[in-house]
Design an enzyme around this catalytic site. Structure first.
Site, mmCIF file in Angstrom:
data_model
loop_
_atom_site.group_PDB
_atom_site.id
_atom_site.type_symbol
_atom_site.label_atom_id
_atom_site.label_comp_id
_atom_site.label_asym_id
_atom_site.label_seq_id
_atom_site.Cartn_x
_atom_site.Cartn_y
_atom_site.Cartn_z
ATOM 1 N N TRP A 162 42.128 33.992 56.466
ATOM 2 C CA TRP A 162 43.289 34.597 55.810
ATOM 3 C C TRP A 162 44.590 34.154 56.459
ATOM 4 O O TRP A 162 45.599 33.949 55.771
ATOM 5 C CB TRP A 162 43.162 36.124 55.797
ATOM 6 C CG TRP A 162 41.949 36.568 55.054
ATOM 7 C CD1 TRP A 162 40.813 37.107 55.577
ATOM 8 C CD2 TRP A 162 41.710 36.455 53.637
ATOM 9 N NE1 TRP A 162 39.889 37.343 54.587
ATOM 10 C CE2 TRP A 162 40.414 36.953 53.399
ATOM 11 C CE3 TRP A 162 42.459 35.976 52.567
ATOM 12 C CZ2 TRP A 162 39.853 36.994 52.105
ATOM 13 C CZ3 TRP A 162 41.914 36.012 51.297
ATOM 14 C CH2 TRP A 162 40.626 36.511 51.076
ATOM 15 N N ASP A 177 49.819 40.770 59.048
ATOM 16 C CA ASP A 177 48.860 41.141 58.007
ATOM 17 C C ASP A 177 47.872 42.105 58.660
ATOM 18 O O ASP A 177 47.038 41.701 59.460
ATOM 19 C CB ASP A 177 48.147 39.879 57.503
ATOM 20 C CG ASP A 177 47.018 40.191 56.526
ATOM 21 O OD1 ASP A 177 46.767 41.374 56.236
ATOM 22 O OD2 ASP A 177 46.381 39.227 56.057
ATOM 23 N N LYS A 182 40.542 48.426 52.184
ATOM 24 C CA LYS A 182 39.589 48.521 53.292
ATOM 25 C C LYS A 182 39.662 49.905 53.946
ATOM 26 O O LYS A 182 38.691 50.646 53.927
ATOM 27 C CB LYS A 182 39.834 47.414 54.297
ATOM 28 C CG LYS A 182 39.462 46.046 53.711
ATOM 29 C CD LYS A 182 40.378 44.991 54.180
ATOM 30 C CE LYS A 182 40.349 43.686 53.410
ATOM 31 N NZ LYS A 182 39.109 43.243 52.823
#
Ligand code: PMP
Length: 361
Positions: free
Chosen positions: A101, A172, A196
């Protein structure tokens, strides 16, 4: 049907109390005679939910008055480009590359300026995050430093907040958001896909410093401009109302039932310690991530060979444990232990691993 143990990397397990409340509120929320999905985002009932969700996120993160909470769409990946599109404007940024990511965030940022990558663990299979300061001095023109606090696929996590020097600190936080106390006032900008730790897919939490808004590109389309979103309090257009509602429910649970992020961290640490202890116990299981970088959210490990990994996933599924297959990029196994995963699920997994080792080892 009874619910099973859900180790999914996301969307992942949510607190039972939040899901049960949502079941009732789908029909009629706050005695309005209208379900939560059917309320106007501009009405009083939804406004109360939205303000509460925002305040809860602000309290849990310990934000200061200069930091605004936004609920946006487009996922965490939307932020990979929206942030540099607003902030970079042909300038220079530094990104720490610690997995899939963070690499995608780098690729998108390059569209808007010069991107330095002063640390990458790519050569060693993304097996760790850097030590504090290992990336050296940042170029003096660096506008911001970006990192990924938890690497969902590779199973590594920063156990400290990087020092960005004079550059803005940005992060992030998708896969360890609100899983532990973090000094969020150090950040100019942070974001997390909700799916999540705090809610369903479809809403992304963004925290931005209001004092930097006048440094961002004023010419962008309105939905992409953070300044406009702050001015309109995330209500420029129709937001993901159900996502915001669920964030309120999940954060209520986190504040009132769990007792906040410090108490949450204790639970998360106990769960992760239990699983890593089993992995380390006998030498049967292997964990590829350096010990000092191990994630408490996504525990990546493997059996002695790929065939046994496959058997493990199959047998675990039959035993009521879902989501244990590693990402296709890494293979192997992965157990995601997000906030809402009960300790009993980890106990069940550990017992199952012992039995698997006894019969297959
Ligand atoms: N960042 C991290 C750390 C992630 O784990 C993910 C999704 N698993 C993303 C970004 C992408 O999120 P989204 O699907 O919301 O765009």
């Amino acid at each position: 049907m009874a619910r099973i143990h859900n180790f999914s990397a996301g969307p992942g397990v949510l607190p039972e109390v939040a899901l049960r409340q949502a079941q009732a509120d789908l029909w009629d929320v706050a005695d309005t005679g209208i379900g939560v999905l059917e309320h106007s985002h501009r009405g009083k009932a939804f406004d109360a939910i939205h303000q509460r969700a925002k305040q809860r996120v602000g309290r849990l993160l310990g934000l200061d008055d200069d930091q605004a909470v936004l609920f946006l769409q487009g996922g965490a990946r939307g932020q990979f480009f929206q942030w540099p599109m607003n902030a970079l404007r042909g300038g220079r940024a530094a990104y720490l590359e610690t997995g899939h990511w963070s690499k995608l965030a780098i690729d998108d940022a390059k569209r808007y300026g010069t991107v330095d990558v002063p640390f990458s663990s790519k050569q060693t299979g993304y097996d760790r995050v850097p030590e504090q300061g290992e990336w050296g001095e940042l170029h003096e023109d660096t506008l911001y430093l970006h990192y990924t606090s938890n690497n969902t696929i590779y199973g590594s996590e920063y156990h400290y907040v990087p020092d960005a020097g004079r550059a803005w600190l940005t992060c992030d936080m998708s896969s360890d958001f609100l899983s532990r106390p973090v000094d969020a006032t150090r950040f100019a900008f942070l974001y997390a896909g909700a799916q999540k730790n705090v809610g369903p897919a479809g809403v992304t939490v963004v925290v931005i410093r209001k004092s930097i808004l006048d440094r961002l590109d004023p010419e962008l389309p309105a939905v992409l401009r953070y300044g406009k979103q702050v001015e309109k309090d995330s209500m420029l257009n129709t937001p993901c109302t159900f996502g915001i509602y669920m964030i309120d429910q999940v954060c209520r649970w986190l504040e009132e039932d769990v007792g906040g992020v410090a108490a949450m961290e204790k639970r998360n640490k106990a769960k992760a310690d239990m699983l890593y202890a089993e992995i380390d116990r006998s030498g049967f299981w292997k964990a590829p991530v350096a010990k000092s970088s191990r994630s408490r959210m996504n525990v990546v490990f493997r059996a002695p060979n790929a065939d046994l990994d496959a058997v493990f996933v199959k047998d675990a599924t039959a035993a009521g444990m879902s989501g244990l297959k590693g990402h296709r990029e890494t293979g192997g196994l992965r157990a995601s232990l997000y906030n809402a995963l009960p300790e009993a699920s980890v106990q069940a997994l550990v017992s199952f691993m012992r039995e698997f080792e006894r019969t297959k080892g």
